[in-house]
Structure formats: structure tokens, C-alpha cells
Scaffold this active site. Structure first.
Site, mmCIF file in Angstrom:
data_model
loop_
_atom_site.group_PDB
_atom_site.id
_atom_site.type_symbol
_atom_site.label_atom_id
_atom_site.label_comp_id
_atom_site.label_asym_id
_atom_site.label_seq_id
_atom_site.Cartn_x
_atom_site.Cartn_y
_atom_site.Cartn_z
ATOM 1 N N THR A 1 0.850 -1.194 0.000
ATOM 2 C CA THR A 1 0.000 0.000 0.000
ATOM 3 C C THR A 1 0.882 1.239 0.000
ATOM 4 O OG1 THR A 1 -0.015 0.009 2.389
ATOM 5 C CG2 THR A 1 -1.853 -1.065 1.306
ATOM 6 N N GLU B 1 -5.987 -2.655 -1.762
ATOM 7 C CA GLU B 1 -6.546 -3.807 -1.037
ATOM 8 C C GLU B 1 -7.747 -4.422 -1.750
ATOM 9 O OE1 GLU B 1 -5.636 -0.947 0.171
ATOM 10 O OE2 GLU B 1 -4.884 -1.056 2.222
ATOM 11 N N LYS C 1 -14.037 18.458 11.032
ATOM 12 C CA LYS C 1 -15.191 18.591 11.915
ATOM 13 C C LYS C 1 -15.241 20.032 12.423
ATOM 14 C CE LYS C 1 -17.868 15.551 14.716
ATOM 15 N NZ LYS C 1 -17.929 14.424 15.619
ATOM 16 N N TRP D 1 -19.746 17.722 10.167
ATOM 17 C CA TRP D 1 -18.765 17.306 9.165
ATOM 18 C C TRP D 1 -18.775 18.254 7.971
ATOM 19 C CZ3 TRP D 1 -15.912 13.878 11.378
ATOM 20 C CH2 TRP D 1 -16.462 12.895 12.198
HETATM 21 P P1 AMP Z 1 -4.576 3.263 -3.132
HETATM 22 O O1 AMP Z 1 -4.569 1.980 -2.406
HETATM 23 O O2 AMP Z 1 -3.280 3.989 -3.101
HETATM 24 O O3 AMP Z 1 -5.080 3.103 -4.509
HETATM 25 O O4 AMP Z 1 -5.586 4.238 -2.376
HETATM 26 C C1 AMP Z 1 -6.909 3.882 -2.136
HETATM 27 C C2 AMP Z 1 -7.664 5.076 -1.659
HETATM 28 O O5 AMP Z 1 -7.798 6.047 -2.687
HETATM 29 C C3 AMP Z 1 -9.096 4.786 -1.270
HETATM 30 O O6 AMP Z 1 -9.196 4.222 0.022
HETATM 31 C C4 AMP Z 1 -9.730 6.163 -1.357
HETATM 32 O O7 AMP Z 1 -9.468 6.941 -0.215
HETATM 33 C C5 AMP Z 1 -8.999 6.772 -2.518
HETATM 34 N N1 AMP Z 1 -9.840 6.672 -3.725
HETATM 35 C C6 AMP Z 1 -9.779 5.753 -4.689
HETATM 36 N N2 AMP Z 1 -10.685 5.999 -5.645
HETATM 37 C C7 AMP Z 1 -11.367 7.104 -5.261
HETATM 38 C C8 AMP Z 1 -12.446 7.866 -5.809
HETATM 39 N N3 AMP Z 1 -12.990 7.568 -6.975
HETATM 40 N N4 AMP Z 1 -12.882 8.921 -5.106
HETATM 41 C C9 AMP Z 1 -12.336 9.269 -3.926
HETATM 42 N N5 AMP Z 1 -11.306 8.600 -3.372
HETATM 43 C C10 AMP Z 1 -10.825 7.531 -4.021
#
Ligand code: AMP
Length: 540
Positions: free
Chosen positions: A185, A330, A435, A440
């Protein structure tokens, strides 16, 4: 009663052989800077067999890990195919990790071999002496002599290793539940955590990528794979492409708007995927240097929220629909895709398309409040999103961070709401929520509203301490080249578009929003820049 169906295993060895044979002529074109060098699925099949022999000759057996430190190119695709198909585990190393994180993940995964692009040697060489388990480095697209190996490490040329090897390989039978690939990650806190994809999870995910409620990838496509192959398995496009015979255009190191526009003009892809910052950059470039890109039947945007203004700009100015999707490393990564229901038209369809999307049948979802109670799918109640399914991680490699998982569900850390018909709208990351006076404020909503202003290239919103309200939003704005806009004008622009009490009174103009290793807004860095007094803030 057990079924009478065969328990045939979903293995990537079969996917490789299938694609190479039944979609033999599908093309893989890697950008060279002025054109492309071309290969076919049949050739990828043969060279994958040669690569598998070469890796065996370097002692790769069983489920040993083979790292890649590479751009999006044909050789990386060969690694994607050969390494899992031979039963080993592909570990895509993120070339943008901080040096200590890169060393950490290579050691944690116990990479035995790393395949490195020649142009990345300077970046890689510095960390190599600290990678304790790496015994062999294979240099693709470059000169192995330019890498000085520490003692105990042998350096090879990718082409030389492959050249003398047979073009067929006796691919092993593989248990579909065994690990095929791993990706750490890109989280900004703590050590990166390893996600291990199985042959089965990749296979099922690939099928979903081709379905009509998601990307609709098919053999009519020529997919420009911009999402780095070291980020969340390039959103599954390489494997899905092999499944249906979709040709691929691989940009190699190109991620800048100008060169992407050149690739679009030269290769005329029908489909592409990338994070919003890439599309925002391309939009600015196209607005200054117009070009027909209507050969793109659709582009998928995810990784961060797609600003509605950007979606409209692509569709209305360039005739290219933007498909919004949500996912995580994930979740393989596809979690939800924003295709509106067939009966929705006009404004209603757009409202669906702005969301993070609807879950496919295999992804189960629920929202949970701070006390662990499920909140309803009423389109209003907000909670943390939890998901489960056959391509959702059930734990991290080595059992790291067990709190992310409970009762078989993954806690996503994303906060949002879901409509009764299953469309997710994210309002924030749990760690980014603002917040204010007990209420929110959605940073995503504010960002989208500010980015709808024509003079704004990018906007990121963070919460900053406030004596009266605990926290208030601060908007960091990047102004489009050649344009001018003031904080007063932007505040005025937001009036009527967001609730009055949410109107931000803190504004700062920056040259660039800090980005994470995969091109998303790095709010942690923005927050510390603010805390260190490095931002020049206009306060109303
Ligand atoms: P990663 O594992 O680096 O791809 O990050 C995943 C995270 O990216 C998710 O848990 C979200 O917080 C964010 N994310 C992915 N797609 C979107 C989306 N379409 N809109 C908002 N946040 C997103």
C-alpha cells in the site's frame, strides 16, 4: 450435495497461454518518445516462456518473490505474465517510494531477483546494497554494466538472459488460492503493508473489468495504460486485456500531459485509465493545444475523486465520457464503478456518474458508524465503508495492521454514504475529515466546487485548527497557467453552491499541491506545511 462441476483452477498460466494463442495478434505498443515499438500477445507468450526459463536459471523456485522496478512497457508486461505463471510471486516495486520504504518492502517481501529498467538504475542502485535478500538484478532496456553490484549480487542483461531460452515452458499446475502478485500500500503513515493477490482473485477481477457494468474492455479496444504498473496492478488492465484480446499502448516513463497528448494522436487508443491529476493536466494542455481525442470511447478515472467539472469538460469539449470508479490496492483495485442505471437520463444520469459508483455483485459493502453499528443505505447517513469479496484483501502479508480487518470485512478508511440502489458517494478519507463545530465538512465536496471555477487547475482542502469551531477548512489552490483569480472571487463563486457555514475563510495559493507516490493529493504534507507556517494564508 456437492456439484458435479469440475474444480478447474483459475490460473494465470492458463490466462497467459489463452491470450497468446487465441488473441495472438493483439498488439502491445510501447512508446519510444517518437513512436512505438510493437509486440503481439503471441510474442509476449513466447518471451514470457523465455523469461520463466531465465528466472529458473537464476534459482527462482516455488513461490519466491521476483521484484520489478519498471515503467509501463512490454518487458514489464512479460514479467506480469511469466512470474505468476511459473508459480513465483510478482512484486511490483513502486519506484516513487521513499528510499527507506523501498528497502523495507524489498526486504519484507524477501525479493530474490529484481528486474529493473535501465533508466531507473540511478534510483535503484543507491538502495540495492541494503536489500538483504536480492541475489540477482536483471536490467531491461539498458546497460547492465552501468549498475555496480554490491558483493553477493549478480547483474544480468534481460535480453541476453532471454535470448538462448526455449520459447515454450512447461507451466506448472497452480492452486488458484496461492499468491500470484503482491503490491504494498502507498499509505502515508507507518510501514507499507503487503497485499497478496491470488490467481483466483486476479482472474475473477479481470472478468469483472470486462463486464458491461464496469470498463467493458473488449477486443475492439486499444487501451492506453497510464496507471503505473507498480500501482495497484495497473488497475487490472494488463490481465483483463489478455483475457479478451484488448490491445495495449504502454507509455513507458511518460506521465506528462504534452507527451500523453502525442501518444493519443499517434496511437488513437479507445480507452485509458489514470488518476484525476493526470486528466486535469491533460485537460489544461488540450485547452491550450486543441486536438481531437474522440477516438477514446471512454476513460476511467479513480484513485481520488473525479471533479464533476472535469468530467463535463472532457465530455462536452472533447466528446470523451469519463467513467468514475473507486478502489484501493486492497481491493485489487476495483471496488465500484459509476455507470448510471439504464433508465436514468440527463441530469439524473450525471448525478449517478459523479458518485464513486455502484458495487458489482461480487463486492459486498456496508457502512458502519463510530460505535460499530451499521448505518442504512438511504443516500444520507454517513459511515465508514467496509467491503468484502473474493478480490478484497482479508489480511496483510505477515498479519500487519490486523485492526483493518474484522468479521471478514475490510475497513476501507473511506467515509461516505450509499443510495438505496447501491451507489457510493465518498465524502472523505477517515483521516482527512473536517469537523467544524461538531458538523462534518466534506473536503471532497469543497474541492469539487472550487475546481469548477475555470481559473482553477487544482484545489485541495484540509482542516486547520480553529479556536471557535475546533476546525475549519483551508483551501489550497493552484491557478491555471495564464489565469488570475483571488480568494475573494473564489469565495464569491462558492456562495450558493455550498452551505453558508461551510464557506471556507482560509485560502492559500500554491504552485503545486504536494502529491503522493501515486499522484494523489498528499494532505499530510499540506497539513504539515500549514502547521510549520509555510503557507501564506488569506483569512476572511
Ligand atoms: P490506493 O490503495 O493507493 O489506490 O488508495 C486507495 C484510496 O484512494 C481509497 O481508500 C480512497 O481513499 C482513494 N480513492 C480511490 N478511488 C477514489 C475515488 N474515486 N474517489 C475518492 N477517493 C478515491
Amino acid at each position: 450435495m456437492l456439484s458435479t462441476m469440475q474444480d478447474d483452477q483459475l490460473s494465470l498460466a492458463h490466462l497467459l497461454q489463452y491470450g497468446a494463442r487465441l488473441h495472438a495478434n493483439a498488439e502491445v505498443a510501447t512508446w519510444t518518445g517518437s513512436g512505438t515499438r510493437k509486440s503481439t500477445f503471441a510474442q509476449v507468450g513466447k518471451r514470457s516462456a523465455q523469461l520463466a526459463h531465465a528466472l529458473r536459471s537464476l534459482g527462482v523456485t516455488g513461490d519466491q518473490r521476483v521484484g520489478t522496478f519498471m515503467w509501463n512497457n512490454t518487458e514489464h508486461l512479460e514479467c506480469y505474465m511469466a512470474i505468476p505463471a511459473m508459480g513465483a510471486v510478482l512484486h511490483t516495486l513502486n519506484i516513487r517510494l521513499f528510499p527507506e520504504q523501498l528497502v523495507y518492502v524489498a526486504n519484507h517481501a524477501e525479493d530474490h531477483v529484481v528486474i529493473v529498467d535501465g533508466s531507473l538504475i540511478p534510483l535503484f542502485a543507491k538502495q540495492l546494497p541494503e536489500m538483504r535478500t536480492v541475489k540477482h538484478v536483471v536490467v531491461a532496456n539498458g546497460d547492465p554494466a552501468s549498475l555496480e553490484a554490491p558483493s553477493g549480487v549478480t547483474v544480468h542483461s534481460y535480453e541476453e538472459l532471454l535470448s538462448s531460452q526455449p520459447e515454450t515452458f512447461d507451466w506448472p499446475e497452480i492452486d488458484e488460492r496461492s499468491a500470484a502478485a503482491m503490491c504494498y500500500t502507498s499509505g502515508t503513515t507507518g510501514d507499507p503493508k503487503g497485499v497478496l493477490y491470488s490467481h483466483r482473485s486476479i482472474w475473477l477481477h479481470s472478468m469483472q473489468i470486462c463486464m458491461s457494468n464496469t470498463m467493458r474492455l473488449s477486443d475492439e479496444d486499444r487501451a492506453l495504460v497510464i496507471v503505473p504498473m507498480f500501482h495497484a496492478m495497473s488497475w487490472g488492465m494488463p490481465y483483463a486485456g489478455f483475457m479478451v484480446g484488448a490491445s495495449m499502448v504502454l507509455p513507458d516513463p511518460v506521465l506528462q500531459p504534452g507527451p500523453i497528448a502525442e501518444i493519443l494522436a499517434a496511437e488513437k487508443p479507445t480507452f485509458a485509465g489514470a488518476v484525476p491529476t493526470i486528466w486535469q493536466g491533460l485537460l489544461q494542455h488540450l485547452d491550450a493545444n486543441p486536438q481531437d481525442i474522440s477516438h477514446l470511447r471512454e476513460v476511467v478515472v479513480g484513485g481520488s475523486a473525479a471533479p464533476p467539472a472535469m468530467m463535463h469538460a472532457f465530455e462536452e469539449r472533447y466528446n470523451v465520457p469519463v467513467l468514475h470508479a473507486w478502489g484501493m490496492t486492497e481491493t485489487s483495485p476495483m471496488g465500484s464503478v459509476a455507470r448510471p442505471p439504464a433508465e436514468a437520463t440527463g441530469k439524473e444520469a450525471w448525478e449517478y456518474r459523479y458518485t464513486q459508483g455502484r458495487f458489482p455483485a461480487t463486492v459486498k459493502a456496508r457502512l458502519v458508524d463510530d460505535d460499530g453499528n451499521e448505518v442504512p443505505w438511504d443516500g444520507e447517513s454517513v459511515g465508514e465503508l467496509e467491503v468484502k469479496g473474493p478480490w478484497i484483501a482479508g489480511s496483510y502479508y505477515g498479519g500487519a495492521d490486523p485492526d483493518k480487518f474484522h468479521d471478514g470485512w475490510l475497513r476501507t478508511g473511506d467515509v461516505g454514504k450509499i443510495t438505496p440502489d447501491g451507489y457510493l458517494t465518498l465524502t472523505d478519507r477517515a483521516k482527512d475529515v473536517i469537523k467544524s463545530g461538531g458538523e462534518w465538512v466534506s473536503s471532497v465536496d469543497l474541492e469539487n466546487a472550487v475546481m469548477a471555477h475555470p481559473a482553477v487547475a487544482e484545489a485541495a482542502v484540509i482542516g486547520v485548527p480553529d479556536q471557535k469551531w475546533d476546525e475549519r477548512p483551508l483551501v489550497a489552490v493552484v491557478v491555471r497557467e495564464g489565469q488570475q483569480v483571488t480568494a475573494e472571487e473564489l469565495r464569491e463563486f462558492l456562495t450558493g453552491k455550498v452551505a453558508k457555514w461551510q464557506l471556507p475563510e482560509n485560502w492559500t495559493f500554491v504552485d503545486e499541491i504536494p502529491k503522493t507516490s501515486v499522484g494523489k493529493f498528499d494532505k499530510k504534507r499540506l497539513r504539515s506545511a500549514h502547521a510549520d507556517g509555510k503557507l501564506d494564508v488569506t483569512h476572511f
